[in-house]
Design an enzyme around this catalytic site. Sequence first.
Site, PDB file in Angstrom:
ATOM      1  N   ASP A 166     -10.285  58.011  -1.989  1.00 51.05           N
ATOM      2  CA  ASP A 166      -9.873  58.274  -3.330  1.00 51.05           C
ATOM      3  C   ASP A 166      -9.478  57.120  -4.456  1.00 51.05           C
ATOM      4  O   ASP A 166      -8.693  56.071  -4.014  1.00 51.05           O
ATOM      5  CB  ASP A 166      -8.407  59.169  -3.326  1.00 51.05           C
ATOM      6  CG  ASP A 166      -7.982  59.423  -4.855  1.00 51.05           C
ATOM      7  OD1 ASP A 166      -8.671  59.120  -5.778  1.00 51.05           O
ATOM      8  OD2 ASP A 166      -6.966  60.107  -4.971  1.00 51.05           O
ATOM      9  N   LYS A 170      -9.790  57.273 -15.786  1.00 52.82           N
ATOM     10  CA  LYS A 170      -9.263  55.865 -15.784  1.00 52.82           C
ATOM     11  C   LYS A 170     -10.266  54.955 -15.982  1.00 52.82           C
ATOM     12  O   LYS A 170     -10.027  54.283 -17.119  1.00 52.82           O
ATOM     13  CB  LYS A 170      -8.547  55.601 -14.463  1.00 52.82           C
ATOM     14  CG  LYS A 170      -7.179  56.459 -14.175  1.00 52.82           C
ATOM     15  CD  LYS A 170      -6.899  57.251 -13.353  1.00 52.82           C
ATOM     16  CE  LYS A 170      -5.739  58.159 -13.438  1.00 52.82           C
ATOM     17  NZ  LYS A 170      -5.398  58.969 -12.311  1.00 52.82           N
ATOM     18  N   TRP A 210      -0.118  59.331  -4.165  1.00 54.53           N
ATOM     19  CA  TRP A 210      -1.438  60.149  -4.280  1.00 54.53           C
ATOM     20  C   TRP A 210      -1.992  60.408  -2.871  1.00 54.53           C
ATOM     21  O   TRP A 210      -2.470  61.544  -2.906  1.00 54.53           O
ATOM     22  CB  TRP A 210      -2.502  59.347  -5.201  1.00 54.53           C
ATOM     23  CG  TRP A 210      -2.078  59.325  -6.726  1.00 54.53           C
ATOM     24  CD1 TRP A 210      -1.917  58.110  -7.349  1.00 54.53           C
ATOM     25  CD2 TRP A 210      -2.305  60.376  -7.496  1.00 54.53           C
ATOM     26  NE1 TRP A 210      -1.599  58.766  -8.725  1.00 54.53           N
ATOM     27  CE2 TRP A 210      -1.786  60.102  -8.938  1.00 54.53           C
ATOM     28  CE3 TRP A 210      -2.289  61.881  -7.435  1.00 54.53           C
ATOM     29  CZ2 TRP A 210      -1.630  61.046  -9.960  1.00 54.53           C
ATOM     30  CZ3 TRP A 210      -2.292  62.791  -8.596  1.00 54.53           C
ATOM     31  CH2 TRP A 210      -1.771  62.081  -9.660  1.00 54.53           C
TER      32      TRP A 210
HETATM   33  C1  LIG Z   1      -4.973  60.028 -11.393  1.00 50.41           C
HETATM   34  C2  LIG Z   1      -4.879  60.291 -10.168  1.00 50.41           C
HETATM   35  C3  LIG Z   1      -5.287  61.429  -9.468  1.00 50.41           C
HETATM   36  C4  LIG Z   1      -5.229  62.568 -10.011  1.00 50.41           C
HETATM   37  O1  LIG Z   1      -6.307  62.940 -10.816  1.00 50.41           O
HETATM   38  P1  LIG Z   1      -6.397  64.158 -11.630  1.00 50.41           P
HETATM   39  O2  LIG Z   1      -7.956  63.868 -12.180  1.00 50.41           O
HETATM   40  O3  LIG Z   1      -5.362  64.620 -12.419  1.00 50.41           O
HETATM   41  O4  LIG Z   1      -6.588  65.280 -10.536  1.00 50.41           O
HETATM   42  C5  LIG Z   1      -5.428  61.278  -8.213  1.00 50.41           C
HETATM   43  N1  LIG Z   1      -5.543  60.278  -7.352  1.00 50.41           N
HETATM   44  C6  LIG Z   1      -5.345  58.880  -8.017  1.00 50.41           C
HETATM   45  C7  LIG Z   1      -5.441  57.651  -7.191  1.00 50.41           C
HETATM   46  C8  LIG Z   1      -5.042  59.106  -9.463  1.00 50.41           C
HETATM   47  O5  LIG Z   1      -5.095  57.518 -10.055  1.00 50.41           O
END
Ligand SMILES: *Cc1c(COP(=O)(O)O)cnc(C)c1O
Length: 374
Positions: free
Chosen positions: A186, A210, A103
């Site tokens: 993030d 999540k 990511w």
């Molecule tokens: C799931 C995830 C993403 C992607 O998220 P989207 O909503 O599909 O753009 C980005 N960073 C992390 C750490 C994730 O777990």
Amino acid sequence: MRPWNFSAGPSVLPIDVLEQAAAELSNWHGAGLSVMEMSHRSDEFVDICETAEAKLRTLLQLPDDFAVLFMQGGATAINALLPLNLIGRSQAKQADYILSGSWSNKSFTEAQRYGDMAVAASSQDSPSTNPKIPAWAWFPPTEAWQLRSQSAYVHLCSNETIGGVEFTDWPDLAQLGASDVPLIVDASSNILSRPFDFSRVGMVYAGAQKNIGPAGLTVVLIRRDLLGHALPMCPDVFNFEKVAKAHSRLNTPPTFAIYMAGLVFDWLEKQGGVNAIERQNRQKASLLYEFIDNSDFYHNPVDPKVRSRMNVPFILADSKLDQRFLDEAKAAGLVQLKGHKSVGGMRASLYNALPLSAVEALVDFMQDFEKRHG
Ligand SMILES: *Cc1c(COP(=O)(O)O)cnc(C)c1O
């Protein structure tokens, strides 16, 4: 009966939340309408939105100088919106990235078209001294970060959902020679799973799917002094300052997803808040890691110091048994355990809404599977 759902995302929601949403789906609080059918300018929806924001602030103990933005586009959109909104803080249009897995690598790649982006540290460059730990399975130590004092920001991912690497011991960047550089995190897959130290960050962002609610909502928490640096090309609906001024209702926000997030925040409050859920998350994760570590049949290679409490990848000694494991797990009521293709094997995601009894059921199943096939 509902199976135990170990999906990495979109993932399990509390059953109480789903049932409440179902009960008020066509007639919200006597309004005679669904939340989906309400104007985003109506008193009812404004109240839903503001209540959700207030609950989120309380749960996170978010300082008042942070704005809460409810946006769209997922964390992936923010990978581009971050430089579009913040790179203007740096005359040289530069920013630094900590690479710790899939990511953070994606964030870095996306950002490159907006400025001079540098890798401040990468788990790939600085292998662990322990030969049993592969490069992707640890986090580059803060002593090794090469920060530029003129950068607009430093970006990291606090939980690499695919590798199962979690890092929340955020450093004071002043001590790393970058006192005016905000840390941007993030936290898509570990927000609300444990307390965060907001004195150490300038912005935290997360896709909702999540730990917050349904996909479609993206949460941005940003210190207000970082607003106002957007490049002229930045679309208004993605301009953090403009969205903050409009209280997330610059255009139509993802209204139903915001309502659902509010129900999840209610639920979390009833569980005792973030400290209480953290205790449960710690218990869930240690139960599974301890079992894996005491087995020769299952293996998790991540550096124990940065093992994720949210996502636990594990491989079987014989990958020919993978499909059988998944089939039998499903028959036992344990679903969405297939690992990401880049890591292989299995992955059990243990988000807030997954109870301890689900992890106990998984460990029982794994033990039994090992007995029969080990
Ligand atoms: C799931 C995830 C993403 C992607 O998220 P989207 O909503 O599909 O753009 C980005 N960073 C992390 C750490 C994730 O777990």
